[in-house]
Motif scaffolding. Structure first.
Motif, PDB file in Angstrom:
ATOM      1  N   ALA A  57       7.059  -5.453  -0.469  1.00 16.57           N
ATOM      2  CA  ALA A  57       5.852  -5.488  -1.302  1.00 16.57           C
ATOM      3  C   ALA A  57       6.223  -5.286  -2.774  1.00 16.57           C
ATOM      4  O   ALA A  57       5.751  -6.015  -3.656  1.00 16.57           O
ATOM      5  CB  ALA A  57       4.873  -4.415  -0.849  1.00 16.57           C
ATOM      6  N   ALA A  58       7.095  -4.307  -3.033  1.00 17.82           N
ATOM      7  CA  ALA A  58       7.486  -4.026  -4.422  1.00 17.82           C
ATOM      8  C   ALA A  58       8.180  -5.236  -5.045  1.00 17.82           C
ATOM      9  O   ALA A  58       8.053  -5.491  -6.245  1.00 17.82           O
ATOM     10  CB  ALA A  58       8.406  -2.803  -4.464  1.00 17.82           C
ATOM     11  N   LEU A  59       8.899  -5.996  -4.196  1.00 11.63           N
ATOM     12  CA  LEU A  59       9.607  -7.185  -4.699  1.00 11.63           C
ATOM     13  C   LEU A  59       8.700  -8.418  -4.704  1.00 11.63           C
ATOM     14  O   LEU A  59       9.120  -9.494  -5.117  1.00 11.63           O
ATOM     15  CB  LEU A  59      10.834  -7.474  -3.818  1.00 11.63           C
ATOM     16  CG  LEU A  59      11.972  -6.455  -3.884  1.00 11.63           C
ATOM     17  CD1 LEU A  59      12.995  -6.717  -2.771  1.00 11.63           C
ATOM     18  CD2 LEU A  59      12.655  -6.496  -5.251  1.00 11.63           C
ATOM     19  N   GLY A  60       7.507  -8.259  -4.162  1.00 12.05           N
ATOM     20  CA  GLY A  60       6.566  -9.391  -4.121  1.00 12.05           C
ATOM     21  C   GLY A  60       6.998 -10.481  -3.150  1.00 12.05           C
ATOM     22  O   GLY A  60       6.663 -11.647  -3.342  1.00 12.05           O
ATOM     23  N   ALA A  84      -0.755  -2.363   5.990  1.00  9.45           N
ATOM     24  CA  ALA A  84      -0.329  -3.719   5.615  1.00  9.45           C
ATOM     25  C   ALA A  84      -1.238  -4.308   4.538  1.00  9.45           C
ATOM     26  O   ALA A  84      -0.764  -4.947   3.592  1.00  9.45           O
ATOM     27  CB  ALA A  84      -0.299  -4.611   6.851  1.00  9.45           C
ATOM     28  N   ALA A  85      -2.524  -4.065   4.681  1.00  7.10           N
ATOM     29  CA  ALA A  85      -3.468  -4.628   3.700  1.00  7.10           C
ATOM     30  C   ALA A  85      -3.220  -4.042   2.314  1.00  7.10           C
ATOM     31  O   ALA A  85      -3.340  -4.738   1.302  1.00  7.10           O
ATOM     32  CB  ALA A  85      -4.904  -4.353   4.146  1.00  7.10           C
ATOM     33  N   ASN A  86      -2.842  -2.773   2.267  1.00 10.91           N
ATOM     34  CA  ASN A  86      -2.584  -2.125   0.979  1.00 10.91           C
ATOM     35  C   ASN A  86      -1.323  -2.611   0.296  1.00 10.91           C
ATOM     36  O   ASN A  86      -1.150  -2.421  -0.905  1.00 10.91           O
ATOM     37  CB  ASN A  86      -2.469  -0.598   1.160  1.00 10.91           C
ATOM     38  CG  ASN A  86      -3.843   0.036   1.132  1.00 10.91           C
ATOM     39  OD1 ASN A  86      -4.744  -0.492   0.486  1.00 10.91           O
ATOM     40  ND2 ASN A  86      -4.001   1.135   1.840  1.00 10.91           N
ATOM     41  N   LEU A  87      -0.422  -3.202   1.078  1.00 10.59           N
ATOM     42  CA  LEU A  87       0.856  -3.623   0.492  1.00 10.59           C
ATOM     43  C   LEU A  87       0.656  -4.740  -0.549  1.00 10.59           C
ATOM     44  O   LEU A  87       1.359  -4.794  -1.553  1.00 10.59           O
ATOM     45  CB  LEU A  87       1.808  -4.114   1.586  1.00 10.59           C
ATOM     46  CG  LEU A  87       2.351  -3.057   2.546  1.00 10.59           C
ATOM     47  CD1 LEU A  87       3.149  -3.717   3.663  1.00 10.59           C
ATOM     48  CD2 LEU A  87       3.226  -2.043   1.801  1.00 10.59           C
ATOM     49  N   GLY A  88      -0.279  -5.643  -0.243  1.00  9.46           N
ATOM     50  CA  GLY A  88      -0.567  -6.711  -1.203  1.00  9.46           C
ATOM     51  C   GLY A  88       0.287  -7.964  -1.036  1.00  9.46           C
ATOM     52  O   GLY A  88       0.035  -8.971  -1.696  1.00  9.46           O
ATOM     53  N   ASN A  89       1.322  -7.923  -0.197  1.00 11.45           N
ATOM     54  CA  ASN A  89       2.174  -9.110  -0.006  1.00 11.45           C
ATOM     55  C   ASN A  89       2.025  -9.711   1.390  1.00 11.45           C
ATOM     56  O   ASN A  89       2.743 -10.638   1.747  1.00 11.45           O
ATOM     57  CB  ASN A  89       3.653  -8.745  -0.221  1.00 11.45           C
ATOM     58  CG  ASN A  89       4.156  -7.751   0.814  1.00 11.45           C
ATOM     59  OD1 ASN A  89       3.408  -6.889   1.269  1.00 11.45           O
ATOM     60  ND2 ASN A  89       5.412  -7.861   1.192  1.00 11.45           N
ATOM     61  N   GLN A 129     -10.623  -6.443   9.893  1.00 13.48           N
ATOM     62  CA  GLN A 129     -11.507  -5.423   9.279  1.00 13.48           C
ATOM     63  C   GLN A 129     -10.789  -4.596   8.227  1.00 13.48           C
ATOM     64  O   GLN A 129     -11.429  -4.001   7.378  1.00 13.48           O
ATOM     65  CB  GLN A 129     -12.032  -4.507  10.377  1.00 13.48           C
ATOM     66  CG  GLN A 129     -12.960  -5.243  11.307  1.00 13.48           C
ATOM     67  CD  GLN A 129     -14.273  -4.509  11.495  1.00 13.48           C
ATOM     68  OE1 GLN A 129     -14.281  -3.289  11.513  1.00 13.48           O
ATOM     69  NE2 GLN A 129     -15.342  -5.253  11.633  1.00 13.48           N
ATOM     70  N   GLN A 130      -9.479  -4.571   8.330  1.00  8.02           N
ATOM     71  CA  GLN A 130      -8.715  -3.831   7.312  1.00  8.02           C
ATOM     72  C   GLN A 130      -8.499  -4.685   6.060  1.00  8.02           C
ATOM     73  O   GLN A 130      -7.862  -4.245   5.106  1.00  8.02           O
ATOM     74  CB  GLN A 130      -7.354  -3.369   7.867  1.00  8.02           C
ATOM     75  CG  GLN A 130      -7.409  -2.625   9.173  1.00  8.02           C
ATOM     76  CD  GLN A 130      -8.383  -1.455   9.134  1.00  8.02           C
ATOM     77  OE1 GLN A 130      -8.365  -0.663   8.188  1.00  8.02           O
ATOM     78  NE2 GLN A 130      -9.235  -1.361  10.143  1.00  8.02           N
ATOM     79  N   GLY A 131      -8.975  -5.947   6.122  1.00  3.93           N
ATOM     80  CA  GLY A 131      -8.870  -6.811   4.950  1.00  3.93           C
ATOM     81  C   GLY A 131      -7.720  -7.798   5.033  1.00  3.93           C
ATOM     82  O   GLY A 131      -7.359  -8.417   4.030  1.00  3.93           O
TER      83      GLY A 131
END
Ligand code: SF4
Length: 280
Positions: free
Chosen positions: A193-196, A223-228, A274-276
């Motif tokens: 996630a940090a590396l996108g 997982a949803a919070n990771l953004g990737n 539901q978690q997005g």
């Protein structure tokens, strides 16, 4: 290449073919050198035409060796490195080259899976790098435990990570995987996630074992919070690997476990949604 290895076909019809000890035995020193350099890999097989191991139609290389012992593993013949065919890197690259143009034309790609491909991280990264140089979309399916073996630069050469997350809580992770810690898996997801770097989350739904709503909720929220995470895939448990457990003389605890119903799969997909997450 010597003896029988040279004549062993790399292609299997599917990863559910039982394939053990098809190649020549490799001495311990040569195994160590292979693992260090990636000049040679140990493979269950190559398969073609997979539509379920990343976007589009894929060629998949199935490596041997895994440090997990998942109760639901459908390829226990890939657990041991020496079960695999020793394949020089050039032979594997040459094999992939046969499909390069077709894969590009069809927007398909190459996936390395296993077993756990990062048990052979040098071979895996060199084969993925060769695929990348051919202009083919690249993916690795991994349990993430050895993610730290890949440098940030190496991760840039992988277009997609299919991260098999078995559980969110340590207790459940240990239960599913035969006692393995999941902190390295979670750390690897965070690093991606940090590396996108694009990631798909994969979760195997097993009635009575992983159909735990709280686990899926926590994993989905993480997982949803990771953004990737582009997609969460719920993979229904099946029994295609049952005969392998039996033939290998392994204690298969899920021998009587049914496949999840379509309703149960839909409900699990909904938990992740539901978690997005984009879930399927
Ligand atoms: S991580 Fe994959 S290959 Fe390893 S035991 Fe689990 S399901 Fe099998």
């Amino acid at each position: 290449m010597t003896g029988m290895t040279a004549t062993v076909p790399l292609e299997a019809k599917s990863p559910f073919e039982m394939r053990v000890h098809l190649g020549d035995e490799v001495g311990e020193t040569d195994v160590r050198t292979a693992l260090k350099t990636g000049d040679m890999g140990f493979l269950h097989s190559f398969t073609t035409g997979s539509a379920v191991d990343g976007p589009g139609l894929r060629v998949v290389a199935w490596t041997t060796a895994c440090m997990f012992r998942c109760q639901y593993c459908h390829n226990p013949d890939t657990w041991t490195l020496s079960n695999g065919i020793p394949v020089p890197l050039e032979r594997a690259v040459g094999h992939l080259q046969l499909y390069a143009n077709g894969l590009k034309r069809m927007n398909g790609g190459f996936t390395i899976s296993g077993g756990e491909p990062l048990m052979q991280d040098r071979f895996a990264i060199r084969l993925l790098g060769a695929a990348h140089d051919m202009g083919i979309h690249t993916a690795i399916e991994t349990n993430g435990f050895l993610g730290e073996r890949l440098s940030d630069d190496e991760l840039q050469a992988i277009d997609l990570v299919l991260l098999d997350m078995k559980a969110f809580t340590l207790e459940q992770h240990k239960k599913v995987t035969g006692g393995m810690d999941n902190a390295p898996v979670i750390a690897f997801a965070r690093r991606l996630a940090a590396l996108g770097r694009p990631m798909w989350l994969r979760y195997v739904l097993v009635p009575g074992l992983t159909d735990v709503v709280a686990e899926m909720e926590q994993l989905g929220a993480f997982a949803a919070n990771l953004g990737n995470v582009e997609r969460a895939e719920v993979l229904p448990f099946h029994q295609l690997g049952k005969y392998k457990w039996e033939n290998l003389g392994l204690d298969y605890k899920l021998a009587d476990t049914p496949m999840p119903s379509p309703e149960a799969v839909a409900a699990a997909v909904e938990v992740f949604a539901q978690q997005g997450l984009e879930a399927c």
